[in-house]
Scaffold this active site. Structure first.
Site, PDB file in Angstrom:
ATOM      1  N   THR A   1     -13.111  78.193 -25.352  1.00 19.87           N
ATOM      2  CA  THR A   1     -13.081  78.443 -26.782  1.00 19.87           C
ATOM      3  C   THR A   1     -13.026  79.744 -26.980  1.00 19.87           C
ATOM      4  O   THR A   1     -13.403  80.998 -26.235  1.00 19.87           O
ATOM      5  CB  THR A   1     -14.639  77.928 -27.333  1.00 19.87           C
ATOM      6  OG1 THR A   1     -14.443  78.134 -28.693  1.00 19.87           O
ATOM      7  CG2 THR A   1     -15.692  78.833 -26.973  1.00 19.87           C
TER       8      THR A   1
ATOM      9  N   ASN B   1     -14.085  80.329 -30.342  1.00 24.25           N
ATOM     10  CA  ASN B   1     -15.089  80.432 -31.285  1.00 24.25           C
ATOM     11  C   ASN B   1     -16.420  80.922 -31.134  1.00 24.25           C
ATOM     12  O   ASN B   1     -17.107  80.588 -29.961  1.00 24.25           O
ATOM     13  CB  ASN B   1     -15.474  78.868 -31.726  1.00 24.25           C
ATOM     14  CG  ASN B   1     -16.302  78.732 -32.806  1.00 24.25           C
ATOM     15  OD1 ASN B   1     -17.268  79.234 -33.138  1.00 24.25           O
ATOM     16  ND2 ASN B   1     -15.750  77.876 -33.852  1.00 24.25           N
TER      17      ASN B   1
ATOM     18  N   GLY C   1     -19.161  81.459 -32.326  1.00 20.06           N
ATOM     19  CA  GLY C   1     -20.491  80.740 -32.869  1.00 20.06           C
ATOM     20  C   GLY C   1     -20.787  79.581 -31.868  1.00 20.06           C
ATOM     21  O   GLY C   1     -21.678  79.289 -31.272  1.00 20.06           O
TER      22      GLY C   1
ATOM     23  N   ASP D   1     -14.704  69.447 -28.122  1.00 24.05           N
ATOM     24  CA  ASP D   1     -14.491  69.080 -29.425  1.00 24.05           C
ATOM     25  C   ASP D   1     -15.297  68.532 -30.238  1.00 24.05           C
ATOM     26  O   ASP D   1     -16.226  67.614 -29.708  1.00 24.05           O
ATOM     27  CB  ASP D   1     -12.973  68.392 -29.266  1.00 24.05           C
ATOM     28  CG  ASP D   1     -12.185  68.525 -30.701  1.00 24.05           C
ATOM     29  OD1 ASP D   1     -12.112  69.588 -31.296  1.00 24.05           O
ATOM     30  OD2 ASP D   1     -11.505  67.304 -31.016  1.00 24.05           O
TER      31      ASP D   1
ATOM     32  N   GLY E   1     -18.997  76.654 -39.952  1.00 26.28           N
ATOM     33  CA  GLY E   1     -18.420  75.538 -40.124  1.00 26.28           C
ATOM     34  C   GLY E   1     -19.025  74.829 -41.247  1.00 26.28           C
ATOM     35  O   GLY E   1     -19.230  75.501 -42.353  1.00 26.28           O
TER      36      GLY E   1
END
Length: 202
Positions: free
Chosen positions: A8, A10, A12, A70, A154
């Site tokens: 990832t 990302n 977070g 995911d 998110g």
């Protein structure tokens, strides 16, 4: 096993996974730190397919154990949407705020009792032999009427668990109940079992 690559970019997600796995003795590194900087297209139609696509791409490039996940939000009143399209729900380059705004607009006439939802996470772990293992975690909650809280990322500010949104929780509180934690605990149990088997064979 000493090191696992997280597929990832990302920050977070990486922070959550590090917080959950590192206390159990694994060194967790991002794909970028390990030498993989591409964004793998999420062309699957399920969380499992997308997790597998990302994990396989990073494993084939680096030849090291990899975890990919995911995850997304499934809202009952929207027939499970946004689901695997959670990140692209308001367009490819939308912000978290724009995604939440679209969600709340679609639910504006939905009564509280019908605002049930869940976060779902599927992890794909590919070991050093190339074998893939899938683990699923779920966190049940409801969708609030406005974003509340400053933490998380998110859809956290509109996802209510008990009396708080996920964005009102500390990292520790969220990591106790999150969908990603539930999946990671299953993965951790699997890794612990494999480590014991390896030690028994020595």
């Amino acid at each position: 096993m000493s090191e696992i690559v997280i597929a990832t970019n990302n920050a977070g997600k990486l922070r959550e996974i590090q917080a959950i796995l590192q206390p159990f003795g694994w060194t967790v590194v991002s794909q970028r730190a390990a030498g993989f900087s591409e964004d793998v297209p999420e062309t699957g139609t399920t969380f499992a397919e997308n997790a597998m696509l990302k994990a396989r791409a990073v494993h084939e490039a680096l030849g090291r154990p990899v975890i990919a996940d995911d995850s997304g939000l499934m809202v009952d009143a929207l027939d499970g949407a946004p689901g695997v399209y959670s990140h692209r729900f308001a367009g490819e380059n939308a912000t978290d705020e724009q995604r939440m705004e679209k969600l709340l607009q679609l639910l504006k006439d939905t009564p509280p009792a019908a605002r049930t939802a869940r976060f779902v996470c599927v992890l794909c772990y590919i070991d050093e032999t190339g074998a893939a293992h899938l683990f699923e975690g779920v966190c049940e909650g409801t969708i609030g009427h406005a974003p509340v809280g400053e933490n998380g990322f998110g859809y956290d500010p509109v996802f209510c668990y008990g009396e708080k949104t996920m964005a009102e929780m500390t990292d520790d509180e969220k990591n106790q109940i999150s969908h990603r934690n539930n999946a990671l605990q299953k993965l951790r149990a699997y890794l612990e079992k494999e480590r014991k088997n390896e030690n028994a064979d020595e």
